[in-house]
Enzyme design. Sequence first.
Site, mmCIF file in Angstrom:
data_model
loop_
_atom_site.group_PDB
_atom_site.id
_atom_site.type_symbol
_atom_site.label_atom_id
_atom_site.label_comp_id
_atom_site.label_asym_id
_atom_site.label_seq_id
_atom_site.Cartn_x
_atom_site.Cartn_y
_atom_site.Cartn_z
ATOM 1 N N GLU A 1 0.811 -1.219 0.000
ATOM 2 C CA GLU A 1 0.000 0.000 0.000
ATOM 3 C C GLU A 1 0.845 1.270 0.000
ATOM 4 O O GLU A 1 0.527 2.233 -0.710
ATOM 5 C CB GLU A 1 -0.915 0.003 1.228
ATOM 6 C CG GLU A 1 -1.828 1.228 1.281
ATOM 7 C CD GLU A 1 -2.605 1.306 2.586
ATOM 8 O OE1 GLU A 1 -3.565 2.085 2.641
ATOM 9 O OE2 GLU A 1 -2.243 0.603 3.537
ATOM 10 N N ASP A 2 1.932 1.302 0.775
ATOM 11 C CA ASP A 2 2.644 2.559 1.030
ATOM 12 C C ASP A 2 4.010 2.679 0.366
ATOM 13 O O ASP A 2 4.663 3.711 0.508
ATOM 14 C CB ASP A 2 2.828 2.752 2.549
ATOM 15 C CG ASP A 2 1.496 2.935 3.260
ATOM 16 O OD1 ASP A 2 0.522 3.341 2.600
ATOM 17 O OD2 ASP A 2 1.427 2.665 4.476
#
Length: 712
Positions: free
Chosen positions: A76-77
């Site tokens: 996700e990051d």
Amino acid sequence: MISADDLVALVRNYNPKTNETLIRAAYDYGREMHEGQVRHSGEPYFTHPVAVAAILTEQRLDDATIITALLHDTIEDTKSTYTHIAGKFGDEIAMLVDGVTKLTNLQLSSTQTKQAENFRKLFMAMSRDLRVILVKLADRLHNMRTIKAMRPDKQVQKARETMDIFAPLAGRMGMQWMRDELEDLAFRVLNPEGRASIIRRFITLQKETGDVIHRITGDMRSEFEKAGIEAQVFGRAKKPYSIWRKMQEKEMGFSRLSDIYGFRIITESEADCYAALGVIHQRWRAVPGRFKDYISQPKSNGYRSIHTTVSGRDGKRVEVQIRTRQMHDVAETGVAAHWSYRDGVRSENPFAVDPARWISSLTEQFEGEDDHDDFLEAVKLEMYSDQVFCFSPKGDVIKLPRGGTPLDFAYAIHTRIGHACVGAKVDGLRVPLWTRLKNGQSVEVITAEGQQPQATWLDIAITGKAKSAIRRALREQDRERFVRLGRELARAAFEHVGRKAKDKVLETAAKNLRLDSADTLLARLGSAELTSRAVVEAVYPDLVPEDGDEIDRKRAVIGLEQGQSFRRAPCCQPLPGERIVGITYRGKGVVVHAIDCEVLADYEDQPERWLDLHWSEGKHPAEYAVTLDVTMSNDAGVLGRICTLIGGQGANISDLEFIDRKPDFYRLHLNVDLRDAEHLHSLITALEAESDVAQVDRMRDAPPIARRAEAN
């Protein structure tokens, strides 16, 4: 931040055969991917995944779960991808990381419909591999422990989401320690004053009574030594939120609460559990109604323990839990015990449940729910309820949520039994279907051939399984009835704009509303899934008035047969906008009751007299009498001002009766003519805002002036 060496050491403590190389590789990879990223607190971001992994080591989880925790934010990051993780760490870990990523993207605290859709996705993720939820819960726990670094509005949002979703989920999975901590951390954000006041009272109590925990723990150990029972005894004060919730539920102050201390007894064998229980009950007085045996009747998540509450000579109550070491391991880790290790091997705990079977049993009753909101209701009912145990006539044990009814009991046995249910006996006595069952009761379901589920059952049943089965049956059996009712609604609606509800018109409306047929349109109209205004608007948008003329009282109720008249029941005084049913009387037409009217119980065994009715849509005249019980100041001019206020709300006082006069206050019953339920709500809100009005209640028990009004 915990180093890679320290993390490996934590895992090696319970699993000497851990894949140390893979854990170190995941640690290095995660640190590299998150390089340069910081948390709200200013700390390096990678401190968070490491802390999540450390939390999971406390539950002695397998390597795959620990590595997933280290990598759970990489997809996700960071620039990392599913393919990259699968190549370095294998498909199993990549799948778990991807599952956590998808859960993170669910906005569980958003609007109701979106929340319902996301709950369905949450359960789908759980059904694939429960370890995804374990990582997510640990992720939420660490975020709540460090929530002070976030903006105040974000703190409240996350705390509310934690209180409503993640804490109950942890409890249902058997991780009560995590539920307690999550609730307390959320409580700290949502009500800091309430939490601080309870802590202050605890400190004061300890000064007054001394160390109660140490004293009682010592007494218990002494009693067990005399009885020759090997047992460990631990005591603790309950968490502030647990005490606060009990104060709210019991509506009492802190000083009147008694069982604010809990004690846990860990024995060597199951037989010792019952022996220890005997010692406790001999030494202290057992509190009636506060005994539960989850050893003989375990919870669905594998939880086993004996619960009892006892009181000493000073009247103070304490809660006691008694279990074996293996039972305690499951009680601490819940469903996660399936993956836990002890001494390097997967724990062979006979009380650990199969996660696949557990999640399957939890979700099987939700599969038939097409509507997202129905699914959300069913999930919350099943997820967040304590259980009661009842017996069938054959001695089988049926588990139900607290508050379960004989109807829920019938559906828990088999859907066919539920559909055919016409009554029930509890401990040999005939009871209404809405009776709330208690632990240990024996329930006999009475069935009849030809019986079919009724719409009112949805208000009686509380389990997701029962409600889902009833809805499916009603959809099937009522389609024809809904089509007939829908045709009547459509006829009235089109006549109202000077048109006729011909087949071609209805087919056009169905096409414009993207429905497959006119019958589907009529069925949805009859079941209130579609409004008659929307149907007319789909064909004649220019003929639908913005406000609409007032509805003729003779046409106010839909579902009556040709020539049938109706009158409102004085007992419940139903208003347009409220769900209603009709009871037929020979020669007297139909009496319309609110769906929750207690009088309907008298007609439960006469289903042939029931009519499914709906209020006509549109603007009703203000001529439906409702009785209000009003307490107001006994001062000059107050009654006049109240009457003026009621008139200003577009309501008319048709009668009033003084009930009680006191020097400072007096109480009266007001008969007020209103349009609908919304009009009533607006009027009560306006009255409650008046400083001279102490209390306003709607009367639902047939007061004399209500009967007079309905007779006129």
